[in-house]
Design a protein around this motif. Structure first.
Motif, PDB file in Angstrom:
ATOM      1  N   ASN A 113      42.317  12.226  33.573  1.00 12.28           N
ATOM      2  CA  ASN A 113      41.659  13.532  33.718  1.00 12.28           C
ATOM      3  C   ASN A 113      42.243  14.540  32.723  1.00 12.28           C
ATOM      4  O   ASN A 113      41.512  15.336  32.124  1.00 12.28           O
ATOM      5  CB  ASN A 113      41.830  14.061  35.141  1.00 12.28           C
ATOM      6  CG  ASN A 113      41.112  13.188  36.149  1.00 12.28           C
ATOM      7  OD1 ASN A 113      40.314  12.340  35.779  1.00 12.28           O
ATOM      8  ND2 ASN A 113      41.399  13.373  37.429  1.00 12.28           N
TER       9      ASN A 113
ATOM     10  N   LEU B 264      37.823  17.467  25.729  1.00 11.19           N
ATOM     11  CA  LEU B 264      36.445  17.865  26.050  1.00 11.19           C
ATOM     12  C   LEU B 264      35.882  18.912  25.086  1.00 11.19           C
ATOM     13  O   LEU B 264      34.768  18.740  24.582  1.00 11.19           O
ATOM     14  CB  LEU B 264      36.358  18.339  27.509  1.00 11.19           C
ATOM     15  CG  LEU B 264      34.997  18.852  27.955  1.00 11.19           C
ATOM     16  CD1 LEU B 264      33.937  17.757  27.884  1.00 11.19           C
ATOM     17  CD2 LEU B 264      35.072  19.404  29.376  1.00 11.19           C
TER      18      LEU B 264
ATOM     19  N   ALA C  94      32.229  25.154  25.999  1.00  8.61           N
ATOM     20  CA  ALA C  94      32.314  23.839  26.622  1.00  8.61           C
ATOM     21  C   ALA C  94      32.161  24.004  28.129  1.00  8.61           C
ATOM     22  O   ALA C  94      32.526  25.046  28.685  1.00  8.61           O
ATOM     23  CB  ALA C  94      33.652  23.210  26.294  1.00  8.61           C
TER      24      ALA C  94
ATOM     25  N   VAL D  46      40.872  13.855  29.318  1.00 13.65           N
ATOM     26  CA  VAL D  46      39.477  14.328  29.216  1.00 13.65           C
ATOM     27  C   VAL D  46      39.462  15.834  28.985  1.00 13.65           C
ATOM     28  O   VAL D  46      38.780  16.330  28.077  1.00 13.65           O
ATOM     29  CB  VAL D  46      38.682  13.984  30.496  1.00 13.65           C
ATOM     30  CG1 VAL D  46      37.311  14.642  30.479  1.00 13.65           C
ATOM     31  CG2 VAL D  46      38.533  12.479  30.642  1.00 13.65           C
ATOM     32  N   LYS D  47      40.248  16.556  29.776  1.00  7.79           N
ATOM     33  CA  LYS D  47      40.265  18.020  29.665  1.00  7.79           C
ATOM     34  C   LYS D  47      40.758  18.454  28.282  1.00  7.79           C
ATOM     35  O   LYS D  47      40.271  19.416  27.712  1.00  7.79           O
ATOM     36  CB  LYS D  47      41.163  18.614  30.749  1.00  7.79           C
ATOM     37  CG  LYS D  47      40.534  18.575  32.133  1.00  7.79           C
ATOM     38  CD  LYS D  47      41.498  19.080  33.181  1.00  7.79           C
ATOM     39  CE  LYS D  47      40.971  18.809  34.574  1.00  7.79           C
ATOM     40  NZ  LYS D  47      41.936  19.130  35.622  1.00  7.79           N
TER      41      LYS D  47
ATOM     42  N   PHE E 141      33.475  19.175  35.044  1.00  8.10           N
ATOM     43  CA  PHE E 141      33.081  18.055  34.185  1.00  8.10           C
ATOM     44  C   PHE E 141      33.784  16.777  34.630  1.00  8.10           C
ATOM     45  O   PHE E 141      33.151  15.723  34.748  1.00  8.10           O
ATOM     46  CB  PHE E 141      33.432  18.370  32.721  1.00  8.10           C
ATOM     47  CG  PHE E 141      33.035  17.285  31.753  1.00  8.10           C
ATOM     48  CD1 PHE E 141      31.755  17.248  31.221  1.00  8.10           C
ATOM     49  CD2 PHE E 141      33.927  16.289  31.392  1.00  8.10           C
ATOM     50  CE1 PHE E 141      31.371  16.241  30.338  1.00  8.10           C
ATOM     51  CE2 PHE E 141      33.556  15.277  30.519  1.00  8.10           C
ATOM     52  CZ  PHE E 141      32.278  15.254  29.993  1.00  8.10           C
ATOM     53  N   VAL E 142      35.081  16.891  34.903  1.00 11.23           N
ATOM     54  CA  VAL E 142      35.850  15.706  35.342  1.00 11.23           C
ATOM     55  C   VAL E 142      35.324  15.206  36.692  1.00 11.23           C
ATOM     56  O   VAL E 142      35.167  13.995  36.893  1.00 11.23           O
ATOM     57  CB  VAL E 142      37.363  16.046  35.410  1.00 11.23           C
ATOM     58  CG1 VAL E 142      38.130  14.954  36.134  1.00 11.23           C
ATOM     59  CG2 VAL E 142      37.916  16.224  34.011  1.00 11.23           C
TER      60      VAL E 142
ATOM     61  N   HIS F  22      33.661  11.459  37.350  1.00 14.95           N
ATOM     62  CA  HIS F  22      34.085  10.439  38.322  1.00 14.95           C
ATOM     63  C   HIS F  22      32.978  10.100  39.316  1.00 14.95           C
ATOM     64  O   HIS F  22      32.869   8.951  39.738  1.00 14.95           O
ATOM     65  CB  HIS F  22      35.363  10.887  39.035  1.00 14.95           C
ATOM     66  CG  HIS F  22      36.564  10.808  38.134  1.00 14.95           C
ATOM     67  ND1 HIS F  22      37.020   9.630  37.611  1.00 14.95           N
ATOM     68  CD2 HIS F  22      37.373  11.781  37.619  1.00 14.95           C
ATOM     69  CE1 HIS F  22      38.069   9.859  36.822  1.00 14.95           C
ATOM     70  NE2 HIS F  22      38.288  11.160  36.815  1.00 14.95           N
TER      71      HIS F  22
ATOM     72  N   ALA G  65      35.986  22.406  32.598  1.00 13.86           N
ATOM     73  CA  ALA G  65      36.665  21.099  32.526  1.00 13.86           C
ATOM     74  C   ALA G  65      36.781  20.429  33.907  1.00 13.86           C
ATOM     75  O   ALA G  65      36.558  19.224  34.032  1.00 13.86           O
ATOM     76  CB  ALA G  65      38.035  21.276  31.908  1.00 13.86           C
TER      77      ALA G  65
END
Lengths: 124, 174
Positions: free
Chosen positions: B20, B27, A18, B23-24, A24-25, A29, A21
């Protein structure tokens, strides 16, 4: 059937990692902000367009709809322009004659003979 | 560790950091699902991003009538369906590039290419396709699949059975 299912699942057995993280965040945003800004721009465009259209409709509704009236207004406008141009032309011509002539009094007499002053006074 | 419900409640109260965190947490699963469907890292990441962008809008009004994961899986499946539909159209119009091979585990030899498998899945009726995607790509139990698709467990099982039977015919005859 079960063998087939196992093969299906195995065919999707991937070694995937993946995405990071945190990045990705952050990307999520930034994309959200970009889409919000695009949406706001679009909405502002719609509002501005609606305003221009409504203003146009309002202005059009204030105008006379009779074509004859519009023609009259146009004719008056043209006459005014013609008058102003003629007046300026005559004045300039008179000034030119006075400047160029050696006999100022003779020129004035000439202008008086041509009814120049009468015409100018009528114009005023 | 906070539950999904707690994180969503905090997010609804204005705490962006809770979103957030959510999401983490989800994901890897979401991305893992999309990489199986898309066979392309970039597309999978884009789809995962789209799903979480939708979540960001939708969770503000989330009523907790179902578990967050049910909601998320449903969003994932809808997104995958729309991706598959677009891909089919692009395929028909010859707009697609050759799929990237970098994302795949090449050590695992299979009898058919993954592309063929997903092409076949795309041709299944919608309910069967959704059940197969959730069962094979997300490995969900039938009970959860039924809840996500608003159907009964037996209907999900029947759809899966027919879907696998159809795929077997299509893929083994090919």
């Amino acid at each position: 059937m079960h063998d087939f299912e196992t093969r299906l699942k195995e065919s999707l057995n991937l070694k995937n990692t993946a995405p990071d993280a945190d990045s990705f965040v952050a990307d999520l945003h930034s994309e959200r902000a970009k889409r919000n800004s695009a949406r706001n721009q679009f909405l502002n465009g719609i509002i501005a367009g609606a305003l221009v259209v409504s203003l146009g409709i309002f202005t059009a509704s204030q105008l006379g709809t009779n074509p004859a009236e519009l023609m009259v207004y146009d004719s008056f406008e043209m006459m005014n322009i013609d008058d102003r141009a003629e007046e300026e032309f005559l004045t300039e011509m008179a000034v030119y004659y006075l400047e160029q002539s050696e006999d100022m009094w003779g020129t004035l007499a000439f202008l008086e003979d041509t009814d120049f002053f009468t015409v100018m006074l009528e114009e005023l | 560790m906070k539950s999904d419900t707690e994180l969503i409640e905090e997010f609804q109260n204005g705490n962006e950091e809770s979103f957030n965190e959510l999401v983490k947490r989800h994901l890897p699963n979401t991305y893992g699902f999309f990489i199986k469907v898309c066979q392309n890292e970039m597309d999978a990441e884009d789809l995962a991003q789209d799903v979480f962008l939708k979540m960001h809008r939708a969770l503000k009004n989330f009523r907790f009538q179902s578990a967050f994961t049910t909601y998320l899986y449903r969003a994932n499946t809808n997104m995958a369906n729309s991706y598959i539909r677009n891909k089919r159209w692009r395929g028909l119009l010859n707009l697609d590039d050759t799929p990237e091979s970098g994302a795949w585990d090449t050590s695992h030899e299979t009898d058919w290419r993954r592309q063929e498998l997903w092409d076949a899945v795309a041709k299944l009726p919608k309910l069967q396709r959704n059940v197969v995607m959730m069962r094979i790509a997300q490995e969900l139990p039938f009970k959860e699949i039924a809840a996500i698709l608003n159907t009964t467990e037996s209907s999900a099982k029947t759809s899966y059975h027919y879907a696998v039977k159809t795929l077997k015919v299509w893929l083994e005859d090919a």
